[in-house]
Design an enzyme around this catalytic site. Sequence first.
Site, PDB file in Angstrom:
ATOM      1  N   HIS A  82       0.848  -1.191   0.000  1.00 53.99           N
ATOM      2  CA  HIS A  82       0.000   0.000   0.000  1.00 53.99           C
ATOM      3  C   HIS A  82       0.881   1.238   0.000  1.00 53.99           C
ATOM      4  CE1 HIS A  82      -3.596   2.399   0.846  1.00 53.99           C
ATOM      5  NE2 HIS A  82      -2.781   3.144   1.574  1.00 53.99           N
ATOM      6  N   ASP A 161     -14.614   3.219   7.637  1.00 51.61           N
ATOM      7  CA  ASP A 161     -13.532   4.109   7.208  1.00 51.61           C
ATOM      8  C   ASP A 161     -14.002   5.013   6.073  1.00 51.61           C
ATOM      9  OD1 ASP A 161     -10.773   5.087   6.861  1.00 51.61           O
ATOM     10  OD2 ASP A 161     -11.004   4.112   4.921  1.00 51.61           O
ATOM     11  N   ARG A 168     -13.545  13.367   7.414  1.00 48.98           N
ATOM     12  CA  ARG A 168     -12.224  13.960   7.728  1.00 48.98           C
ATOM     13  C   ARG A 168     -11.786  14.901   6.619  1.00 48.98           C
ATOM     14  NH1 ARG A 168      -8.780   9.028   7.920  1.00 48.98           N
ATOM     15  NH2 ARG A 168      -7.075  10.488   8.187  1.00 48.98           N
ATOM     16  N   SER A 183      -7.073   4.082   9.349  1.00 44.18           N
ATOM     17  CA  SER A 183      -7.791   4.092   8.065  1.00 44.18           C
ATOM     18  C   SER A 183      -7.103   3.138   7.076  1.00 44.18           C
ATOM     19  CB  SER A 183      -7.795   5.526   7.517  1.00 44.18           C
ATOM     20  OG  SER A 183      -8.144   5.558   6.168  1.00 44.18           O
ATOM     21  N   LYS A 187      -8.251  -1.201   6.059  1.00 42.15           N
ATOM     22  CA  LYS A 187      -8.527  -1.704   4.704  1.00 42.15           C
ATOM     23  C   LYS A 187      -7.575  -2.843   4.351  1.00 42.15           C
ATOM     24  CE  LYS A 187      -8.468   2.573   3.475  1.00 42.15           C
ATOM     25  NZ  LYS A 187      -8.606   3.946   3.113  1.00 42.15           N
TER      26      LYS A 187
HETATM   27  N1  URA Z   1      -5.096   7.027   2.757  1.00 39.58           N
HETATM   28  C1  URA Z   1      -6.097   6.386   3.437  1.00 39.58           C
HETATM   29  O1  URA Z   1      -6.600   5.355   3.014  1.00 39.58           O
HETATM   30  N2  URA Z   1      -6.506   6.945   4.603  1.00 39.58           N
HETATM   31  C2  URA Z   1      -5.990   8.069   5.108  1.00 39.58           C
HETATM   32  O2  URA Z   1      -6.407   8.484   6.166  1.00 39.58           O
HETATM   33  C3  URA Z   1      -4.961   8.714   4.389  1.00 39.58           C
HETATM   34  C4  URA Z   1      -4.520   8.158   3.215  1.00 39.58           C
END
Ligand code: URA
Length: 437
Positions: A82, A161, A168, A183, A187
Amino acid sequence: MRMYDIIQNKRDGGVMSDEEIQFFVDGVTSGDIPDYQITALLMAIYFQGMNEHETSALTLAMAKSGDMIDLSGIKGVTVDKHSTGGVGDKTTLIIAPIVSALGGKLAKMSGRGLGHTGGTVDKFESFAGFNTELPPEQFINQVNDIGICVVGQSGNLAPCDKKLYALRDVTATVNSVPLIASSIMSKKIAAGSSSIVLDVKTGSGAFMKTLEDSKLLAQKMVDIGYSVGRKTAALITNMDIPLGHAIGNALEVKEAIETLKGNGPKDLTEVCVALASNMTMLVTDKSIEECEKMVLGAIADGSALKKLHDMVAAQGGDANMVDHPELLPLSNHIENVLAPCDGYIKHMDAEKIGIASVILGAGREKKGEAIDYSAGIILKAKTGDLVKKGDVIAEFHTNLPEKMKSAEELFLSAIEYSNKAIDAPVLVYDIISKPSK
Ligand code: URA
């Protein structure tokens, strides 16, 4: 339990209990907690932070708020990667085939581009016919057959999220280490892979603008990964400069293909080799030196490029475009951008350059907007290069010629010059591969 009390306690620096975190996540997911109370708590977390236990509990509760992808049907070690997002970041297109060619199982869910950053799903869709919406059974079967499959993120992955991120984004609470860490990791955990490598970008084009914050975020995410039984490593890499030379979907695909042939730009190759070696290390338990040799070998012997070819074909894409990248979409209008003065390029604002490519049509400002796969920017000079007034510093590709001027103005404002030579930028600042205790 009352949201009012939870907000008040966090506002005053208190610690949330596991039950309170679960109550919050359940209420956000079901829609029972109103947005004003959610955002009040987010702001309290932004200022007061969360301890390690709270951050892990929030991550796990968010991961379980929707589908938990079951990859147990895959034979072999699953590994995911990621990136916290950047400009010109086409690393997945390069690393995923390399690691798959070396035996790792890449069952990967990726996102689309939004704002100044691009998305892997859009990049793969530059291949005509490429399908990123496969049913779960086909997804698993393809990974068992060829070791790799990249699809778009399932609609019900960590829905809590999704809701929190949208709030946010509009309440100035994105840049909080526990909120970003939970966050991203929610995932990744829901996506199911047993090992995870994180590319934490730092600098002007990244969420985390300072090295100190980026290290903190990286360590938090590694800690969370290990706390839920996933082998996790994080590399902190430079996003003060766009990665490689190409920005924009098909242009980045072409650069990725060149990199898989061993002819990629030095910075992109170095970052990809570091990321792929760390992923291979999590899969094989060999030393980093051995893994680096294996990664370079998969580029040199063509097995990584063949893997990309097989993957594009398996997902219905035109694999002929891998052998003949000139068949990828090309814009009707290509114009050079010239240096306005003599000097060394001292700084490039990666975010502004990303926005310039969005203006040319390469990205979307709102979710769901169409994008032009052919549009974008090829950088002909980067930080540290000496240029003379009138030298070509970039090539703009677009089907919207009326946008050239505004994109060029923004692009030129993103570049600072100096009459002194500039040190070569550091690309990989740090690697965090162990939990903090
Ligand atoms: N990418 C994400 O998935 N979440 C965040 O809070 C910031 C970047």
